[in-house]
Write an enzyme that holds these catalytic residues in place. Structure first.
Site, PDB file in Angstrom:
ATOM      1  CG  HIS A  54     -10.555 -32.401 -53.258  1.00 20.46           C
ATOM      2  ND1 HIS A  54      -9.389 -32.963 -53.735  1.00 20.46           N
ATOM      3  CD2 HIS A  54     -10.881 -31.409 -54.151  1.00 20.46           C
ATOM      4  CE1 HIS A  54      -9.013 -32.342 -54.837  1.00 20.46           C
ATOM      5  NE2 HIS A  54      -9.897 -31.390 -55.099  1.00 20.46           N
ATOM      6  CD  GLU A  56     -10.502 -37.200 -50.322  1.00 19.67           C
ATOM      7  OE1 GLU A  56      -9.675 -37.837 -50.993  1.00 19.67           O
ATOM      8  OE2 GLU A  56     -11.179 -36.243 -50.773  1.00 19.67           O
ATOM      9  NE  ARG A 188     -31.238 -31.248 -75.031  1.00 18.56           N
ATOM     10  CZ  ARG A 188     -32.288 -30.780 -75.697  1.00 18.56           C
ATOM     11  NH1 ARG A 188     -32.929 -29.711 -75.232  1.00 18.56           N
ATOM     12  NH2 ARG A 188     -32.681 -31.363 -76.815  1.00 18.56           N
ATOM     13  CG  ASP A 204     -35.361 -32.385 -85.419  1.00 19.36           C
ATOM     14  OD1 ASP A 204     -36.173 -32.650 -86.320  1.00 19.36           O
ATOM     15  OD2 ASP A 204     -34.748 -33.262 -84.772  1.00 19.36           O
ATOM     16  CG  LEU A 208     -29.492 -28.694 -79.486  1.00 21.54           C
ATOM     17  CD1 LEU A 208     -28.164 -28.812 -80.234  1.00 21.54           C
ATOM     18  CD2 LEU A 208     -30.143 -30.058 -79.335  1.00 21.54           C
TER      19      LEU A 208
END
Length: 372
Positions: A54, A56, A188, A204, A208
């Site tokens: 993390h 920290e 995306r 269409d 994607l």
């Protein structure tokens, strides 16, 4: 507790650093950290990848022995439990940090104020709430998934200046500029899923995917009650390269579903007769799969249903300086809509940018008051 301008600048920097983890750390929250003493910055870090140390811990490693007695600024309450990594609170205590300034407490059940309590119990001064509104906005998708069990929904569309998604013949390539389309690919590349309706898939034949690839590989979700996704479509043809989930209703034919599964698609079947109920059940399922961000790219019926139900959290709109006209040309959002202008949904802190020739508006939606 007295907060200085320097405190504000340091926390602003922590929030800025946190954003660098977007698309890489979910379903974890975005977290940034700064360690400083007086005017000197000793370390800066952010949570870089899910399952890795993390923010920290990374900052404490940078600061080394100089961290003793210093102030640690962090955009979210430090964790105090063993998960994929050891507790950050223990690392902070062992490093001898003298003061911790945190923007907002973490509602995650195993933290939820306990991290703050442990730091105080160790004799560390703790200041909570500096730039809390900005911190909540930064991690709104994380907070929503913890609160509701559902992902954050981002609606995206490109339209002409007169609010048309396509011509009256259904042609939409290309209303927006190349620069706008590049931003869509970036979106995306950082979400868990991209969702469309079966009408958009049919009209269409989209792929994607993010091009170039981003930090995440989004699942591609098609809402098709009768499983009407053509086997020849780009989605079905590439289902083994990038996940495709087809959400079908109770009337979907088993044979049609089996053919899509053979092509590599996953079938999710909602058994409720109401499309709206099935949609909300699907969102629950996506939350169970730890999806944090979902990008909805249309069409107008899907976006209208989501807006009517109050399910859209964020909007990304690309407005091209073009006039298309035509009563039959589709608009972005169908559905029922609101009855009065003062019930309209509004963007909070809307950002406006230029992408090529287009205007790009984005922001969180502010909920209107319930009528009556």
């Amino acid at each position: 507790m007295i907060r200085s301008d320097l405190d504000v600048r340091r926390m602003s920097r922590a929030l800025e650093l946190a954003l660098r983890g977007q698309g890489r750390v979910e379903p974890n929250p975005l977290v940034g950290c700064v360690i400083a003493r007086g005017e000197a910055t000793l370390a800066e870090a952010w949570h870089e990848q899910f399952g890795q140390p993390h923010a920290e811990v990374l900052a404490l490693r940078q600061a080394g022995p100089a961290a003793r007695g210093a102030t640690l600024y962090v955009s979210l309450e430090p964790c105090c439990h063993h998960g994929k990594t050891p507790p950050c609170t223990e690392a902070i205590i062992q490093a001898g940090i003298g003061r911790v300034v945190l923007a907002v407490c973490d509602p995650f059940p195993q933290v939820s104020g306990e991290g703050e309590r442990r730091l105080r119990a160790a004799g560390i001064a703790v200041d909570v709430g500096l730039l809390e509104p900005q911190a909540r906005r930064l991690n709104a998708p994380y907070f929503k998934r913890l609160r509701t069990g559902r992902p954050w929904l981002m609606a995206k569309w490109a339209m002409s200046l007169d609010g048309k998604l396509a011509t009256h013949r259904g042609q939409s390539r290309w209303i927006s500029s190349e620069a706008s389309r590049a931003v869509v690919h970036q979106l995306r590349g950082r979400v868990d899923a991209v969702m469309i309706g079966s009408g958009t898939a049919r009209a269409d034949d989209p792929l994607l995917t993010a091009r170039p690839a981003g930090p995440r590989l989004a699942s591609r979700i098609v809402l098709a009650s009768s499983a009407a996704l053509a086997l020849e479509s780009q989605l079905a043809q590439t289902a083994r390269q990038a996940p495709v989930l087809v959400a079908v209703g109770p009337a979907a034919q088993a044979e049609t579903c089996a053919q899509l599964e053979q092509a590599g698609c996953e079938i999710w079947r909602g058994n409720d007769p109401s499309p709206q109920v099935r949609l909300e059940q699907l969102l629950d399922e996506l939350g169970r799969r730890s999806m944090t961000n979902v990008l909805v790219e249309g069409g107008s019926r899907l976006l209208g249903g989501l807006l009517d139900a109050g399910l859209i959290d964020e909007v990304h709109v690309f407005i091209a300086p073009k006039l298309i006209g035509g009563r039959a040309a589709p608009a972005p959002i169908a559905g029922t809509g609101v009855a009065l202008p003062d019930q309209a949904w509004q963007l909070e802190e809307a950002a406006v940018e230029r992408t090529g020739e287009d205007l790009y508006l984005h922001g969180h939606l502010r909920r209107h008051a319930s009528p009556g």
